[in-house]
Design a protein around this motif. Structure first.
Motif, PDB file in Angstrom:
ATOM      1  N   TYR A 316      79.556  69.518  16.897  1.00 49.36           N
ATOM      2  CA  TYR A 316      80.304  70.764  16.687  1.00 49.36           C
ATOM      3  C   TYR A 316      79.361  71.960  16.776  1.00 49.36           C
ATOM      4  O   TYR A 316      78.157  71.830  16.609  1.00 49.36           O
ATOM      5  N   ALA A 317      79.968  73.144  16.968  1.00 47.94           N
ATOM      6  CA  ALA A 317      79.183  74.367  16.853  1.00 47.94           C
ATOM      7  C   ALA A 317      78.730  74.504  15.401  1.00 47.94           C
ATOM      8  O   ALA A 317      79.450  74.150  14.489  1.00 47.94           O
ATOM      9  N   SER A 318      77.517  75.007  15.200  1.00 45.23           N
ATOM     10  CA  SER A 318      77.020  75.086  13.827  1.00 45.23           C
ATOM     11  C   SER A 318      77.327  76.455  13.232  1.00 45.23           C
ATOM     12  O   SER A 318      77.689  77.396  13.930  1.00 45.23           O
ATOM     13  N   SER A 319      77.163  76.561  11.928  1.00 39.27           N
ATOM     14  CA  SER A 319      77.479  77.800  11.228  1.00 39.27           C
ATOM     15  C   SER A 319      76.248  78.685  11.074  1.00 39.27           C
ATOM     16  O   SER A 319      76.296  79.721  10.427  1.00 39.27           O
ATOM     17  N   MET A 320      75.138  78.275  11.678  1.00 36.56           N
ATOM     18  CA  MET A 320      73.892  79.029  11.517  1.00 36.56           C
ATOM     19  C   MET A 320      73.927  80.313  12.336  1.00 36.56           C
ATOM     20  O   MET A 320      74.635  80.412  13.333  1.00 36.56           O
ATOM     21  N   LEU A 321      73.123  81.286  11.894  1.00 35.95           N
ATOM     22  CA  LEU A 321      73.029  82.539  12.633  1.00 35.95           C
ATOM     23  C   LEU A 321      72.514  82.297  14.042  1.00 35.95           C
ATOM     24  O   LEU A 321      72.921  82.935  14.995  1.00 35.95           O
ATOM     25  N   ASP A 322      71.597  81.324  14.191  1.00 36.72           N
ATOM     26  CA  ASP A 322      71.032  81.051  15.512  1.00 36.72           C
ATOM     27  C   ASP A 322      71.756  79.869  16.158  1.00 36.72           C
ATOM     28  O   ASP A 322      71.148  79.017  16.777  1.00 36.72           O
ATOM     29  N   ALA A 323      73.063  79.851  16.017  1.00 35.00           N
ATOM     30  CA  ALA A 323      73.848  78.674  16.421  1.00 35.00           C
ATOM     31  C   ALA A 323      73.603  78.232  17.844  1.00 35.00           C
ATOM     32  O   ALA A 323      73.384  77.060  18.111  1.00 35.00           O
ATOM     33  N   GLY A 324      73.653  79.181  18.801  1.00 33.79           N
ATOM     34  CA  GLY A 324      73.602  78.776  20.194  1.00 33.79           C
ATOM     35  C   GLY A 324      72.204  78.526  20.715  1.00 33.79           C
ATOM     36  O   GLY A 324      72.016  77.938  21.768  1.00 33.79           O
ATOM     37  N   ARG A 325      71.200  78.909  19.939  1.00 34.55           N
ATOM     38  CA  ARG A 325      69.830  78.838  20.462  1.00 34.55           C
ATOM     39  C   ARG A 325      69.400  77.390  20.633  1.00 34.55           C
ATOM     40  O   ARG A 325      69.542  76.566  19.751  1.00 34.55           O
ATOM     41  N   GLY A 326      68.820  77.109  21.795  1.00 32.90           N
ATOM     42  CA  GLY A 326      68.296  75.758  22.013  1.00 32.90           C
ATOM     43  C   GLY A 326      69.282  74.837  22.699  1.00 32.90           C
ATOM     44  O   GLY A 326      68.945  73.720  23.071  1.00 32.90           O
TER      45      GLY A 326
END
Lengths: 370, 274, 292
Positions: A316-326
Motif C-alpha cells: 500500500y501507499a504509506s502514510s509517511m511524509l516521504d511516501a513516494g521517495r524510493g
C-alpha cells in the motif's frame, strides 16, 4: 504341549514410530515456549506490515526481540483479541481505520501518547492530524499505510474504460463482476449520492437506515451481475487471472501484484469517489510490554526510507511524509494513489462508525442471504 | 479373492486424480513469474530457493510436525481408552460418554476453537504450543474413539479369555492380543489425526502464540495473494512427507510370525497380517 | 477386573471427556444466552433466549441450515461411492506386504494444506485454468466452460476435503473381513454386486456406519471449500456462524446459539444415517445361513 507364541521382532511397530516422532515433539514444543517472554515486543500484524529492515534495526539497536503474530484480516483478529481482552498477549495490534470504533468499544485498544513518539512528525499531517484518528480528542493509533476501495477492470474485456461505480451494474458484464459486500455497500451509497461516512446522519438514525436500505436493495436486485463475493485478496487475484471476473471492487493492494506482473488490469478511483481505509498500529490496553511497544513504534517511524519499505512489503501507499521517495514509476502506479484520486477519497470517523457498523453488518447478511 | 481389472484400474485413476491438484500446485511454482496462474512463466527454481532460505518456514514446519505426531499419539491413546471403557459400561452411561466424546467433531471448527480459547482461561493456560496440542488432541479423539471402537466390536468374543487361559496376565493379554487386533484401526486413526492436526488452521490460530504453525503462516501470507513461493513451500512439504512416509513404511514392513514350542516339535511360519 | 480398578478405568475417560470435550461446549452455551460477549466494559450481562429466537424467526437462516444438510448428504454419498472400491482394493486385493504403501499413496495428497488444495481446484477449473486450457487445446470447446463458483464446484471441494475420513474407516472395516466367508460366497455363485451388498455390507456394517456418520459431520463444518469455491448463492451454515464471530461482540451470542443448533441437528442426522446403514445391512446374509 505348551506353545508360546513368540512375538516376532516387532520392536519397531508403527505405533512406536509415531510415538517416537511424537516424543521428539515436546522438545520442540517446550523449546518454543521457553523462547517466549523475556524482553520482547509482541505485535499482531498483517504480513509485511513490519518490514524486515525495521525488525532487524530495532533488535540490533535495543536488544529487544520483535515477535510477530500474523493476522489475515480484521474479523479473526478482532475475535482473537476479544477472547484475550482481560489478559492480553499482544502489545501492538493492527487496526483499520474503519474498525477503530469496534476496537475502542470492545476495550481492546487505548489512546496513544504521542508525546512519547519523537518521530511522530514524520507522518503526513493529512493522516496524523485527521479527525477519524481521534476519539474524544485523543489520538488512537499510528497510521502506517493507506488504501482505498478501487474499481479494477480487465482492459481487454471492459471497454470503454469505466469511470464510475455504475459500471459494476452494467448488464454487459453480467455474471463476471465481483466485490466485497461490506465495502461495496458503501461504494453504492456513494453512487446513490448518500454519505458513506455517516457523518451527515448523526442524530438521525432513520435517515441512515434509509440510505443503507437503498444500497442494500440495489445490490440484492442486481445479484445476477455477480459471479461470487470474495473476502480475501488472493481469491480476487485468482478470479481476475483465471478469467472468471473482469470487473471488481476491491481494496487497492489486491490488484497491485497483477499490475506489477504486467497483466492487463487497471485500477481507478471512480468519479463519485471512494472510501479510504488506513491501517494503523494501536497500543493494546493492558499491554504486557508497553514501554517496549512505544520504543518500537518510535524506532519504526524514525527508520529512513520507511515509506518505500512499507509500500514494498505491505503493498500500500504509506502514510509517511516521504511516501513516494524510493519507489520506481511502475511501483508507484501499482501501489500508490495519485493526488487526483486522494482528493476524491473520504475517511470514516469514529462517530460515524458508531452509527454505521450495526446497520452495515446487518445489510451484509441480508445481501448474502437475499 | 480373484481380483478383477476394474478395481486396480479405479485405484490408479483415483491416485492420479487426487494428485492432479497437487501437480498443478507444483507446476505453478516452477516459474520465475511472481504470479500463480496460466499461462506459466519460464521454468525456474527461484521460489524453492526462497522458500528454503526463509527460516520462518522451517520453524513453522517443525512445529506443525511435532504437534501432528504428538497429538496423534495422545488422541489414539485417549480414543482407545474411551472405546475400551464403553465396552464395560452399561448402555445409558455408555451412550452419554459417546455423545460427549463426539462433541468436538460436530462443532464447526471456528466455534470449537473459540470455545477452547475461552475454556483454557479457566485453567490458567496461555495460548501456545501446549494449548494447541490440547486443541488438536481433543479434536482428533472422537475420530480415534469411533474407529477403534468399531474395530473393537468385532473382536472374537473368547479372544481375551483364551489369552488369559494360556497364562497371560491382564496387561500382557491386552498388549499382545487385543492391541494387535486393534492395530489397523489405531494406525488409521493416528494417520487421520496427524493429518488433521498438520492441516488445522482455525484451532492453531486461536490457541497459538507467537510461533505459528505452517497453515497459520501460509494463511497470513495468502492475504497478499497466492504466490509461487507458497506453492513451492507446499510442494517441498509434500515431498518431505512422502519421503518420511516411505521411510516409516519400510521400517515397519511386516515380518513373519513364528510359532514355536519349547520342545521344538512344531514350527510353522505363517504370513502375518499387518 | 475387580471393583476399584474397574471404576477408575471408566471414571478417568469420563472426567476427561467432561472437562476437555464438554468444557468448550459449556462456554459456548453460556455465550449463546448472553446479549453480548465479552460484555462491554461496565455493562451488566443479560441472559435470555433471543439468539435462538432469531434463528427460529428467520427463514434465511433455516434455509442455510437445510442447504448445508443437503450438501453434506450429497458429499457423503459421493465420498462413500468413491471410497468403497478404493478401500476394497487396498484392503482385500493388495497383498499385505504392499498394503500400507498403496494406502500411503492415496493419503499423501492430503498432506497439503486444505486451503491450497482448494486453490488448486480453482487453478484447475477457472475460465483460464488447466482444464479449460486442455479442452481448448484438444479442440473440444471454443468458449471456456464455467465450472467454478457454483454448487458443483463446492460439492467437489467438500468431497476432496472429506474423502480421507470416509476412506480410512472403510479400509479398517474391510481389512478384517474373514476371507473364507468371501470365498464361500463366490463359490456359492454370488456375483460381485451381490457379494458386496449381501456379504460385505452386513459384515462391515459398523465400520461403514461410522465412516458415513463421521464424514457427514465433517461436511457440516467445512469452511474453506464453500468459501473459496462457492458462488453468490446460499451460504453454508458454517459460513454464517463464522461471520458472526467476525463481527462485533453483540453478534457472538448468535454464532454460539447457531453452533448449538448445528450440533443438535447434525448429531441427529448423522445418527440417523448410521442407523440407516445398519438397517440396510440387515438382509439375509451368508453369515446367517452359515449359522455364525
Amino acid at each position: 504341549m505348551r506353545m508360546s507364541i513368540q512375538a516376532p521382532h516387532k520392536a519397531v511397530t508403527r505405533r512406536a514410530m509415531l510415538a517416537g516422532a511424537g516424543l521428539a515433539a515436546p522438545a520442540i514444543l517446550l523449546g518454543a515456549r521457553r523462547a517466549a517472554a523475556a524482553g520482547s515486543v509482541n505485535i499482531t500484524a498483517y504480513d509485511g506490515f513490519v518490514p524486515q529492515a525495521v525488525q532487524t534495526h530495532f533488535e540490533a539497536a535495543t536488544g529487544t526481540q520483535v515477535r510477530i503474530r500474523l493476522a489475515a484480516s480484521q474479523a479473526p483478529e478482532l475475535s482473537l483479541l476479544t477472547t484475550e481482552r482481560d489478559h492480553p498477549l499482544t502489545d501492538i495490534c493492527t487496526v483499520v481505520g474503519a474498525r477503530l470504533h469496534q476496537f475502542v468499544d470492545a476495550g481492546i485498544i487505548e489512546p496513544l501518547d504521542t508525546a512519547r513518539l519523537k518521530n511522530w512528525s514524520r507522518i503526513n499531517p493529512i493522516y496524523a492530524d485527521a479527525d477519524w484518528l481521534r476519539v474524544n480528542g485523543s489520538v488512537m493509533a499510528v497510521p502506517l499505510v493507506i488504501g482505498a476501495n478501487v474499481l479494477v477492470f480487465d482492459t481487454h474485456e471492459v471497454t470503454p474504460a469505466p469511470d464510475s461505480w455504475g459500471a459494476m451494474f452494467d448488464t454487459k458484464y453480467k455474471g463476471r463482476v465481483t466485490y466485497d459486500i461490506e465495502d461495496f455497500l458503501l461504494c453504492t451509497m456513494l453512487l446513490q449520492g448518500a454519505d458513506p461516512t455517516f457523518v451527515s446522519y448523526l442524530g438521525n438514525p432513520a435517515q441512515a437506515q434509509a440510505a443503507v436500505n437503498a444500497a442494500r436493495d440495489k445490490l440484492i436486485a442486481s445479484k445476477p451481475q455477480v459471479v461470487r463475493f470474495f473476502d480475501e485478496g488472493s481469491e480476487l487475484q485468482q478470479m481476475l487471472t483465471g478469467g472468471d471476473a473482469v470487473l471488481a471492487q476491491t481494496y487497492s493492494s489486491a490488484p497491485s501484484r497483477l499490475i506489477l506482473a504486467g497483466q492487463p488490469f487497471r485500477r481507478i478511483v471512480p468519479d463519485e469517489g471512494s472510501l479510504a481505509f488506513v491501517y494503523n498500529f494501536a497500543v493494546v490496553k493492558g499491554a504486557p510490554n508497553k514501554d517496549a511497544a512505544y520504543a518500537f513504534l518510535d524506532v519504526m517511524l524514525g527508520t529512513p526510507g520507511l515509506g518505500a519499505a512499507l509500500t514494498r512489503s505491505a503493498g500500500y501507499a504509506s502514510s509517511m511524509l516521504d511516501a513516494g521517495r524510493g519507489l520506481t514509476d511502475i511501483e508507484q502506479a501499482a501501489y500508490g494513489l495519485d493526488e487526483d484520486a486522494l482528493g476524491r477519497i473520504r475517511f470514516a470517523t469514529y462517530e460515524g462508525q458508531a452509527l454505521s457498523s450495526a446497520l452495515i453488518d446487518k445489510a451484509v447478511e441480508e445481501v448474502r442471504a437475499g | 479373492m480373484r481380483p478383477n481389472w476394474l478395481t486396480p484400474a479405479a485405484y490408479w485413476v483415483a491416485v492420479a486424480v487426487l494428485m492432479l491438484p497437487l501437480g498443478l500446485i507444483a507446476l505453478t511454482s516452477l516459474t520465475d513469474a511472481t504470479l500463480v496462474g496460466f499461462p506459466l512463466g519460464r521454468p525456474s527454481l527461484r521460489w524453492y530457493v526462497a522458500a528454503l532460505a526463509d527460516p520462518a518456514n522451517g520453524r513453522a514446519f517443525l512445529l506443525s510436525v511435532g504437534l501432528a505426531g504428538l497429538s496423534a499419539v495422545l488422541a489414539v491413546a485417549a480414543g482407545t481408552w474411551i472405546a475400551l471403557a464403553t465396552r464395560i459400561m452399561r448402555p445409558a452411561p455408555r451412550l452419554l460418554l459417546l455423545a460427549g466424546t463426539l462433541v468436538p467433531l460436530v462443532t464447526p471448527g471456528i466455534v470449537h476453537a473459540i470455545g477452547l480459547r475461552i475454556a483454557i482461561q479457566f485453567v490458567g493456560l496461555d495460548p501456545g504450543p501446549i494449548a494447541m496440542l490440547l486443541g488438536h488432541t481433543v479434536h482428533a479423539t472422537p475420530l480415534a474413539a469411533i474407529m477403534v471402537g468399531a474395530r473393537l466390536t468385532t473382536t472374537a468374543p473368547g479372544l481375551m479369555d483364551a489369552a488369559r487361559d494360556l497364562g497371560a496376565g491382564p496387561v500382557r493379554a491386552f498388549l499382545h492380543v487385543q492391541v494387535p487386533w486393534l492395530r489397523p484401526a489405531m494406525v488409521g486413526a493416528a494417520l487421520l489425526s496427524a493429518l488433521n492436526s498438520f492441516d488445522d488452521f482455525v484451532r492453531s490460530f486461536f490457541l497459538g502464540g507467537y510461533q505459528p504453525t505452517l497453515p497459520v503462516l501460509i494463511f497470513g501470507r495468502l492475504r497478499s495473494g497466492l504466490t509461487p513461493e507458497i506453492n513451492a513451500l507446499s510442494t517441498l512439504i509434500l515431498a518431505a512427507s512422502v519421503g518420511m512416509a516411505a521411510i516409516i513404511a519400510w521400517v515397519v514392513r511386516p515380518r513373519k510370525v513364528v510359532i514355536r514350542d519349547p520342545e521344538g516339535t512344531f514350527m510353522a511360519p505363517c504370513a502375518s497380517r499387518p | 477386573m475387580s471393583r476399584l480398578p474397574r471404576l477408575l478405568f471408566v471414571a478417568i475417560p469420563v472426567l476427561w471427556v467432561v472437562a476437555a470435550h464438554l468444557g468448550p461446549l459449556l462456554a459456548m452455551a453460556r455465550i449463546s444466552l448472553l446479549d453480548a460477549y465479552p460484555a462491554a466494559p461496565g455493562a451488566v450481562p443479560v441472559f435470555g433466549l433471543h439468539a435462538y429466537a432469531a434463528f427460529a424467526a428467520s427463514p434465511g437462516y433455516r434455509a442455510a441450515l437445510v442447504h448445508s444438510l443437503w450438501l453434506a448428504l450429497a458429499a457423503t454419498a459421493i465420498a462413500l461411492t468413491l471410497s468403497w472400491p478404493l478401500a476394497w482394493h487396498v484392503a482385500v486385493h493388495v497383498p499385505p506386504a504392499r498394503r500400507i504403501r498403496r494406502l500411503a499413496l492415496l493419503v499423501a495428497p492430503f498432506w497439503t494444506s486444505e486451503v491450497l488444495r482448494m486453490f488448486a481446484l480453482v487453478l484447475l477449473l477457472a475460465n483460464r485454468g488447466a482444464l479449460n486450457a486442455a479442452l481448448r487445446w484438444i479442440g473440444a470447446t471454443n468458449a471456456p466452460l464455467a465450472l467454478l463458483y457454483g454448487n458443483g464446484s463446492v460439492l467437489l471441494g467438500v468431497v476432496y476435503t472429506v474423502l480421507l475420513t470416509m476412506l480410512l474407516p472403510l479400509f479398517a472395516a474391510f481389512d478384517r473381513l474373514p476371507s473364507d466367508v468371501l470365498d464361500v460366497a463366490t463359490d456359492l455363485g454370488a456375483g460381485r454386486w451381490r457379494r458386496q451388498l449381501f456379504v460385505v455390507l452386513p459384515l462391515a456394517a459398523t465400520g461403514i456406519a461410522s465412516g458415513v456418520a463421521l464424514t457427514f459431520l465433517l461436511c457440516l463444518g467445512v469452511l474453506v471449500a464453500p468459501a473459496l469455491l462457492g458462488g453468490a448463492g446460499t451460504p453454508t451454515f458454517a459460513t454464517v456462524i463464522g461471520d458472526f464471530f467476525g463481527a462485533a461482540s453483540g453478534r457472538w451470542p448468535m454464532g454460539a446459539a447457531f453452533s448449538l443448533v448445528l450440533l443438535v441437528v447434525g448429531t441427529i442426522c448423522a445418527g440417523g444415517l448410521a442407523l440407516a446403514v445398519r438397517a440396510l445391512s440387515a438382509t439375509p446374509t451368508v453369515r446367517q445361513r452359515m449359522g455364525a
